[in-house]
Scaffold this motif. Structure first.
Motif, mmCIF file in Angstrom:
data_model
loop_
_atom_site.group_PDB
_atom_site.id
_atom_site.type_symbol
_atom_site.label_atom_id
_atom_site.label_comp_id
_atom_site.label_asym_id
_atom_site.label_seq_id
_atom_site.Cartn_x
_atom_site.Cartn_y
_atom_site.Cartn_z
ATOM 1 N N ALA A 8 -0.180 5.493 11.082
ATOM 2 C CA ALA A 8 -0.108 6.234 9.815
ATOM 3 C C ALA A 8 -1.379 6.037 8.989
ATOM 4 O O ALA A 8 -1.853 6.980 8.352
ATOM 5 C CB ALA A 8 1.128 5.802 9.023
ATOM 6 N N VAL A 9 -1.928 4.839 9.017
ATOM 7 C CA VAL A 9 -3.181 4.596 8.298
ATOM 8 C C VAL A 9 -4.282 5.475 8.889
ATOM 9 O O VAL A 9 -5.042 6.127 8.159
ATOM 10 C CB VAL A 9 -3.583 3.108 8.373
ATOM 11 C CG1 VAL A 9 -5.016 2.911 7.907
ATOM 12 C CG2 VAL A 9 -2.627 2.248 7.559
ATOM 13 N N GLU A 54 -3.693 9.010 7.688
ATOM 14 C CA GLU A 54 -4.037 9.205 6.274
ATOM 15 C C GLU A 54 -5.545 9.291 6.087
ATOM 16 O O GLU A 54 -6.037 10.106 5.309
ATOM 17 C CB GLU A 54 -3.468 8.071 5.413
ATOM 18 C CG GLU A 54 -1.977 8.217 5.135
ATOM 19 C CD GLU A 54 -1.487 7.326 3.987
ATOM 20 O OE1 GLU A 54 -2.282 6.576 3.399
ATOM 21 O OE2 GLU A 54 -0.279 7.392 3.680
ATOM 22 N N THR A 110 3.263 5.547 -0.083
ATOM 23 C CA THR A 110 2.163 5.819 0.822
ATOM 24 C C THR A 110 1.900 4.536 1.580
ATOM 25 O O THR A 110 2.209 3.446 1.122
ATOM 26 C CB THR A 110 0.904 6.256 0.071
ATOM 27 O OG1 THR A 110 0.551 5.214 -0.829
ATOM 28 C CG2 THR A 110 1.147 7.531 -0.701
ATOM 29 N N ILE A 111 1.334 4.706 2.759
ATOM 30 C CA ILE A 111 1.073 3.546 3.592
ATOM 31 C C ILE A 111 0.234 2.513 2.852
ATOM 32 O O ILE A 111 0.513 1.327 2.883
ATOM 33 C CB ILE A 111 0.347 3.989 4.878
ATOM 34 C CG1 ILE A 111 1.300 4.775 5.754
ATOM 35 C CG2 ILE A 111 -0.185 2.792 5.644
ATOM 36 C CD1 ILE A 111 2.497 3.972 6.226
ATOM 37 N N LYS A 112 -0.763 2.975 2.147
ATOM 38 C CA LYS A 112 -1.648 2.032 1.469
ATOM 39 C C LYS A 112 -0.883 1.191 0.458
ATOM 40 O O LYS A 112 -1.071 -0.014 0.387
ATOM 41 C CB LYS A 112 -2.785 2.783 0.785
ATOM 42 C CG LYS A 112 -3.655 3.504 1.806
ATOM 43 C CD LYS A 112 -5.116 3.363 1.512
ATOM 44 C CE LYS A 112 -5.897 3.751 2.765
ATOM 45 N NZ LYS A 112 -7.217 4.257 2.470
ATOM 46 N N GLU A 128 1.254 -1.202 2.229
ATOM 47 C CA GLU A 128 0.503 -2.333 2.766
ATOM 48 C C GLU A 128 -0.051 -3.232 1.660
ATOM 49 O O GLU A 128 -0.774 -4.174 1.940
ATOM 50 C CB GLU A 128 -0.664 -1.825 3.619
ATOM 51 C CG GLU A 128 -0.232 -1.180 4.908
ATOM 52 C CD GLU A 128 0.412 -2.203 5.829
ATOM 53 O OE1 GLU A 128 -0.315 -2.946 6.489
ATOM 54 O OE2 GLU A 128 1.668 -2.274 5.848
#
Lengths: 189, 189
Positions: free
Chosen positions: A133-134, A137, B82-84, B87
């Motif tokens: 996913a990163v 994105e 969101t992935i960010k 994380e």
DNA sequence: ATAATTATGTGACATTTGTCAAATGGAATT
DNA sequence: AATTCCATTTGACAAATGTCACATAATTAT
């Protein structure tokens, strides 16, 4: 380089895994070699595996008006899987080996089943999907926010080795420009 | 509509969850209401929550040359993360409420910790990230394979309600075209 | 080494899209 | 209802990119 190698790699992926679980993983993983040019996941075909690329390289593409448009490349120590194949859906995506390669093949369905009862496997899958996913994105960001020039320069900054390994035509389609345009971007430097 | 509602929703998300785990989740989840225009995850700020949008709508954007470029929209019953941010990285992404909304807020760090010891939570996270990745892959496909016209028509086919809820300017930036171009695409029908 | 094939580069032109400016339309405010 | 404000539309033009044709370079096969 075969069975023992797989053992070692599973060990490094799962440092504290209990013996029976490791056994189950080994039953659903094997070592493969693929010659340059081999095609893996054919258009429209269901696929039952995901892979860890030990050496070599691959590209992935869709066909658009019978031209290849690349979605991603992968090299040493990268995992190869797409969400659609992971979900058991048809992929419409073809994977081709750019070089002679060696890899470990995991049976998707079995690993997913194992994850239902084993936390370490679930955590592993979380890590894999998160990394994917990163990647998605960042790629989306590039396509939405950067010009062709900027995308090209960002790519060779992040992954300069790609220029040696992948043809300009493939890089162009990956970046979403015609190969002529990419050729001109290069000439401008 | 507050605590009891959260209970019910957690129950529907995790049908067979044991009491203590459910208790822990409830301790790390709360019900919120947000007025139209509220900004949530500010540029460059770390963020510690993800959300389930119960009612209302939001858009997410980056700033490019001090103009908003939308990354996604979300409406009733969708998750917002969101992935960010998931994380724990800086997001650089701003979320704005398009309407008065209600949502459940989950403390990311706590839920992730819980996932380390609870399979049902791990499986839940796998499901969430997978859905997000599917969304990203489809969007990427659109940007790489479809023309502006095709992207617009694909969007109103998949999510026609978006035309009522989101301004043309935002849809244009989401699709990666100028608002003038989108206006002309519309006129052509 | 030579020929054949494939990949990359370049020119000319068409098409798409962006940009700036101004006009129109609609919604909110007084 | 009139005014203000903001979103959308439209026009004119510039810039970026695609497409086709062909030239050149690089690679592979004979």
């Amino acid at each position: 380089m075969n069975k023992p190698k797989v053992h070692e790699i599973i060990d490094s992926l799962f440092p504290n895994l209990d013996k029976p679980t490791k056994g189950t993983i080994l039953q659903n993983a094997d070592y493969l070699k693929c010659a340059k040019g081999t095609k893996f996941i054919s258009e429209g075909r269901k696929h039952h595996y995901f892979y860890l690329l030990l050496s070599g390289g691959v590209k992935s593409y869709y066909l658009k008006d019978s031209k290849e448009v690349c979605l991603w490349f992968a090299f040493e120590n990268e995992f190869i899987a797409t969400i659609k194949t992971f979900e058991g859906e048809h992929s419409n995506e073809t994977i081709v080996f750019l070089e002679d390669s060696s890899l470990i093949r995991f049976k998707t369905e079995s690993i997913k089943e194992l994850a239902l009862t084993h936390l370490s496997i679930s955590q592993w899958i979380i890590k894999l999907i998160t990394e994917h996913a990163v990647f998605l994105e960042e790629r989306l960001f590039g396509l939405q926010f950067l010009s062709s020039k900027e995308r090209y320069h960002a790519l060779i900054k992040v992954a300069p080795e790609i220029l040696q390994k992948v043809s300009l035509t493939d890089i162009a389609s990956f970046l979403g420009v015609s190969r002529e345009t990419l050729s001109r971007i290069r000439a401008q430097i």
